[in-house]
Scaffold this motif. Structure first.
Motif, PDB file in Angstrom:
ATOM      1  N   GLN A 156      40.254  14.623  25.179  1.00  0.00           N
ATOM      2  CA  GLN A 156      39.145  15.381  24.584  1.00  0.00           C
ATOM      3  C   GLN A 156      38.034  14.427  24.174  1.00  0.00           C
ATOM      4  O   GLN A 156      38.288  13.331  23.683  1.00  0.00           O
ATOM      5  CB  GLN A 156      39.616  16.176  23.367  1.00  0.00           C
ATOM      6  N   ARG A 158      34.511  14.261  21.946  1.00  0.00           N
ATOM      7  CA  ARG A 158      33.661  14.898  20.933  1.00  0.00           C
ATOM      8  C   ARG A 158      32.287  14.250  20.927  1.00  0.00           C
ATOM      9  O   ARG A 158      32.164  13.028  20.830  1.00  0.00           O
ATOM     10  CB  ARG A 158      34.288  14.784  19.544  1.00  0.00           C
ATOM     11  N   THR A 169      33.089  19.684  21.363  1.00  0.00           N
ATOM     12  CA  THR A 169      34.279  19.136  22.018  1.00  0.00           C
ATOM     13  C   THR A 169      34.283  19.523  23.482  1.00  0.00           C
ATOM     14  O   THR A 169      34.083  20.688  23.835  1.00  0.00           O
ATOM     15  CB  THR A 169      35.565  19.644  21.346  1.00  0.00           C
ATOM     16  N   SER A 171      36.667  18.777  27.157  1.00  0.00           N
ATOM     17  CA  SER A 171      38.012  18.372  27.557  1.00  0.00           C
ATOM     18  C   SER A 171      38.057  18.042  29.034  1.00  0.00           C
ATOM     19  O   SER A 171      37.411  18.709  29.856  1.00  0.00           O
ATOM     20  CB  SER A 171      39.030  19.478  27.259  1.00  0.00           C
TER      21      SER A 171
END
Length: 442
Positions: A156, A158, A169, A171
């Protein structure tokens, strides 16, 4: 092994701009609430200066959300796991790499890898500005006392604005698998049945593979000894044929692992079942290194994993590869719902020649007699029986009477010590002595 791909940090997350508003941090929500409260008070009290302050406070987090949402980063990520297979209690290193493939520098980035809780806390890393075409590498370690197969990822990413008002966020979609195999104990090179060349104990005759000899004639090749010419076949086929020599016999061994849930009364890394699994892993590794064709069998009669047609590790495979396949199977083996060892008995009755090594849980009298009959087609048989008091002593006595080298053992005992005793027991049996050896380990 590298894994990963372009992250999703360009585009919307969770419902577009409305979803991006959900990424407001505590600071951003506080600024927004304070600005709205100041604007409301200014309207009620008729204070235009306070209204301007309130609008500024409320606008700042909204502007940060909009700018961060509209920012188009293109980054790729990869993960390298070294090694991919580790024994329980050992560490593996995970290396993460981020590449900025866009023409714009990134802002502040926070990386977080999804890791199962048994491997430790989730690693988090803060990366400063990454220049266009730049890369950053970070690493962390994982460790587990429990065997199994654990996913690492997805990674992930951020994104945060310079004021800390908003975090979004993104992914990656890929992940890797870490295989935690049972602990294996080095075993001493003792003499067991079938290890000495020229003897038939534990050895299985089979046709040769490519480049080896078998009992059939073949065409003459340059350099063959003319004394091996088979004249009858030469006359039949019209070309010079030579005899093939008989192939040396292949030593075979079956490692039996009792996985019945009712045969063990505890769980965890130090339980009797985990000791049995580790013992089977040690035996499999040791015997493959000594040139055996090994079959790993469970109480239900299932061969794990069996890369040969008969369930044995194919003799032509590299010993390390065959050991890796079986260790992977032992990493995820679990208790079975069965109550008896009939499945294993049927498989061994159909073809159980060679050496037989069994790691057994609690045995009642009927199951001990059944295990005793498994010995009939084996040249030598060694059993490690869970020590549960008087019941285990009776089971060991019955197995010894059936020709087994049997011992009652406790979790934590040294398998290497008992392995030496097994060698002495096999030598005594070959010389006409007692096949059993003393129970318990020093």
């Amino acid at each position: 092994m590298a894994a990963g791909g372009p992250a999703a940090p360009d585009g919307a997350v969770g419902g577009g701009l409305r979803g991006a508003l959900g990424g407001l941090t505590t600071r951003g929500r506080s600024f927004l609430a304070a600005g709205l409260a100041a604007a409301a008070c200014a309207y009620v009290l008729g204070q235009p200066d306070l209204l301007r302050v309130g609008l500024l406070l409320a606008a700042l987090p909204l502007v940060c959300v909009t700018v961060l949402y509209r920012t188009r980063y293109r980054v790729t990520g990869s993960r390298r796991l070294s090694p991919q297979r580790v024994p329980a209690g050992a560490e593996a290193r995970v290396r993460l790499r981020m590449d900025n493939v866009s023409r714009l520098p990134t802002g502040l980035l926070m990386l977080q890898d999804q890791v199962p809780y048994v491997l430790g806390p989730r690693p988090r890393f803060v990366l400063d500005r990454v220049e266009p075409g730049g890369k950053r590498e970070v690493s962390y370690r994982v460790r587990s006392d429990l065997r199994g197969r654990y996913p690492l990822g997805p990674l992930q990413l951020r994104l945060s604005d310079p004021f800390g008002m908003c975090e979004l966020t993104r992914s990656f979609s890929s992940y890797d698998l870490l295989t935690v195999v049972p602990r294996s104990e080095p075993l001493p090179p003792v003499r067991l049945a079938g290890e000495a060349p020229g003897y038939g104990d534990g050895r299985h005759s089979s046709l040769a593979q490519v480049g080896e000899d078998d009992v059939l004639p073949r065409e003459y090749r340059y350099g063959d000894d003319l004394r091996r010419v088979h004249w009858r076949s030469t006359a039949r086929y019209g070309e010079l044929m030579v005899r093939r020599e008989e192939q040396p016999q292949q030593a075979r061994c079956t490692v039996l692992l009792d996985t019945r849930a009712g045969a063990y009364d505890s769980a965890g890394p130090d339980s009797a079942f985990e000791w049995a699994v580790s013992g089977a892993a040690s035996a499999v590794t040791h015997l493959l290194e000594r040139g055996y064709a090994v079959r790993l069998l469970t109480d239900s009669g299932e061969a794990l994993p069996g890369d040969g047609s008969d369930g044995y590790a194919a003799p032509g495979h590299d010993a390390a590869d065959s050991a890796g396949l079986m260790m992977d199977a032992l990493a995820v083996v679990d208790h079975s719902a069965g109550t008896g060892l009939d499945g294993a008995h049927d498989v061994l009755r159909a073809g159980g020649e060679g050496l037989l090594i069994a790691f057994l849980g609690e045995l009642d009298e009927a199951q001990a007699e059944l295990v005793g009959r498994m010995r009939r087609r084996s040249r030598a048989a060694v059993a490690f029986v869970r020590d549960d008091g008087a019941g285990s002593r009776d089971a060991v006595r019955l197995l010894r009477e059936a020709g087994w080298s049997a011992s009652a053992v406790r979790p934590g005992d040294s398998l290497a010590a008992l392995w030496r005793q097994a060698g002495r027991g096999a030598a005594a049996a070959a010389g006409g002595g007692t096949t059993g050896f003393s129970g318990g380990w020093s």
